[in-house]
Scaffold this motif. Sequence first.
Motif, short mmCIF file in Angstrom:
data_model
loop_
_atom_site.label_atom_id
_atom_site.label_comp_id
_atom_site.label_asym_id
_atom_site.label_seq_id
_atom_site.Cartn_x
_atom_site.Cartn_y
_atom_site.Cartn_z
N GLU A 149 0.81 -1.23 0.00
CA GLU A 149 0.00 0.00 0.00
C GLU A 149 0.84 1.27 0.00
N ARG A 150 2.16 1.15 -0.22
CA ARG A 150 3.04 2.32 -0.14
C ARG A 150 2.67 3.37 -1.18
N PRO A 151 2.40 4.59 -0.74
CA PRO A 151 2.05 5.64 -1.71
C PRO A 151 3.21 5.92 -2.67
N GLY A 152 2.88 6.10 -3.92
CA GLY A 152 3.87 6.45 -4.92
C GLY A 152 4.69 5.31 -5.46
N ALA A 153 4.48 4.09 -4.95
CA ALA A 153 5.24 2.94 -5.44
C ALA A 153 4.74 2.52 -6.81
N PRO A 154 5.59 1.90 -7.63
CA PRO A 154 5.11 1.34 -8.90
C PRO A 154 3.97 0.36 -8.65
N PRO A 155 3.08 0.18 -9.60
CA PRO A 155 1.93 -0.70 -9.37
C PRO A 155 2.37 -2.13 -9.07
N LEU A 156 1.62 -2.77 -8.18
CA LEU A 156 1.91 -4.15 -7.84
C LEU A 156 1.41 -5.05 -8.96
N ALA A 157 2.31 -5.86 -9.51
CA ALA A 157 1.94 -6.78 -10.58
C ALA A 157 1.73 -8.20 -10.08
N ILE A 158 2.65 -8.67 -9.26
CA ILE A 158 2.62 -10.04 -8.75
C ILE A 158 3.12 -10.03 -7.31
N ALA A 159 2.43 -10.73 -6.44
CA ALA A 159 2.92 -11.00 -5.09
C ALA A 159 3.20 -12.49 -4.99
N THR A 160 4.43 -12.85 -4.71
CA THR A 160 4.81 -14.25 -4.52
C THR A 160 5.04 -14.44 -3.02
N LEU A 161 4.10 -15.13 -2.38
CA LEU A 161 4.09 -15.20 -0.92
C LEU A 161 3.99 -16.63 -0.43
N THR A 162 4.38 -16.80 0.82
CA THR A 162 4.23 -18.07 1.52
C THR A 162 3.50 -17.80 2.84
#
Length: 372
Positions: A149-162
């Motif tokens: 949710e960081r303001p101004g960050a590039p758009p999130l495309a993929i989250a690879t999570l465990t």
Amino acid sequence: MTAITPLPCQRHLFEIPDDVSYLDAAAWSPLPLVVREAGEAGLLVKSRPWTHPREAVPAQAERARTAAARLVGAATDDMAIVGSVSHAMATAAANLTVAPGGRVLRVADEFPSLRYAFDRLAAARGLIVEEVARPGDDDWTAALLAAIERPGAPPLAIATLTPSHWTDGGLIDLDRLAPAVHAAGAALVIDATQAAGAVPVDVGRWRPDFLAFPTYKWTLGPYALAFLYAAPHRQDGAPIEENNGNRPPASGARRYDRGELNDPVLLPMAATGLELVLSFEASAVAARLRHLTDRLEDGVAGLGLAAAPRHLRVPGVLGLRAPGGLSSGLLDRLREHGVYASERSGGLRLSPHVWADEGDIDRCIAALHRVL
């Protein structure tokens, strides 16, 4: 809320000597007797193929596929049978369409099988790989939410999570993170290696695009076999290997099945292990593991070993770190006392499963007091 009764110890299902404390399920599990017997029966199929028709083997693939689907709350047609989690992740990465300039989000010091395929994808598609540093307060979930949710960050495309950090069991709460990923319009890829068989896993709740897990750890099965869940809208892609079994008219996630699928040894072993795990109530397994790792943590108090707070670690893994690092040869000295564990990223990783009892925990505690 009603307290969950922990699963009783299941040591009788294994052939573990009384003087062995095997606390390394996060590396790989011993085989239950029934799983070993299934493998031995499978070896006879290959040893004496004239007495065992090959036509009977595909049913074992569907038996294993069905059990894997039940374990993660999926439909049978949503599961592919692959050779490893790295195979699964390569398949997932090859079937995600992303625009240049977006972010691939993951935790720092992530396991290689969840990194390499997406590093390649990022390089090919002009994506930015963002690794969230280990938080000083051990709260991976809060750190990941802040990154999403960081303001101004590039758009999130993929989250690879465990669901947890593989090195020490640090909790990565997908119940909180998955909605944030979806709200960002990103794809969610989950490596459930350290979750399936140890804690409840539910693709209906997390709604991943892809989720994978192997059989050789918490699901009490063989090496060299894994399962890939593909969401229905991700099932029309291309497998990374073409074979007779996964070409049209193969449908659903079977489109991603591996070659040489009909293994008469691995499939019945995997199915037997999965069915055994399914015979336990998942929450009862998690409650048993929590009881054991909490007992471990209490027992090593005063040894100068630090663990994440209980509410920030998963039930089945206790990661212990020393201010100056672990002493040299610690694992060897523990083995001399019949205790088996792993060292990961400078910490001692202790991971009991359903075979472990309080005696195993107490032996480990006593050994740590002696060697430290």
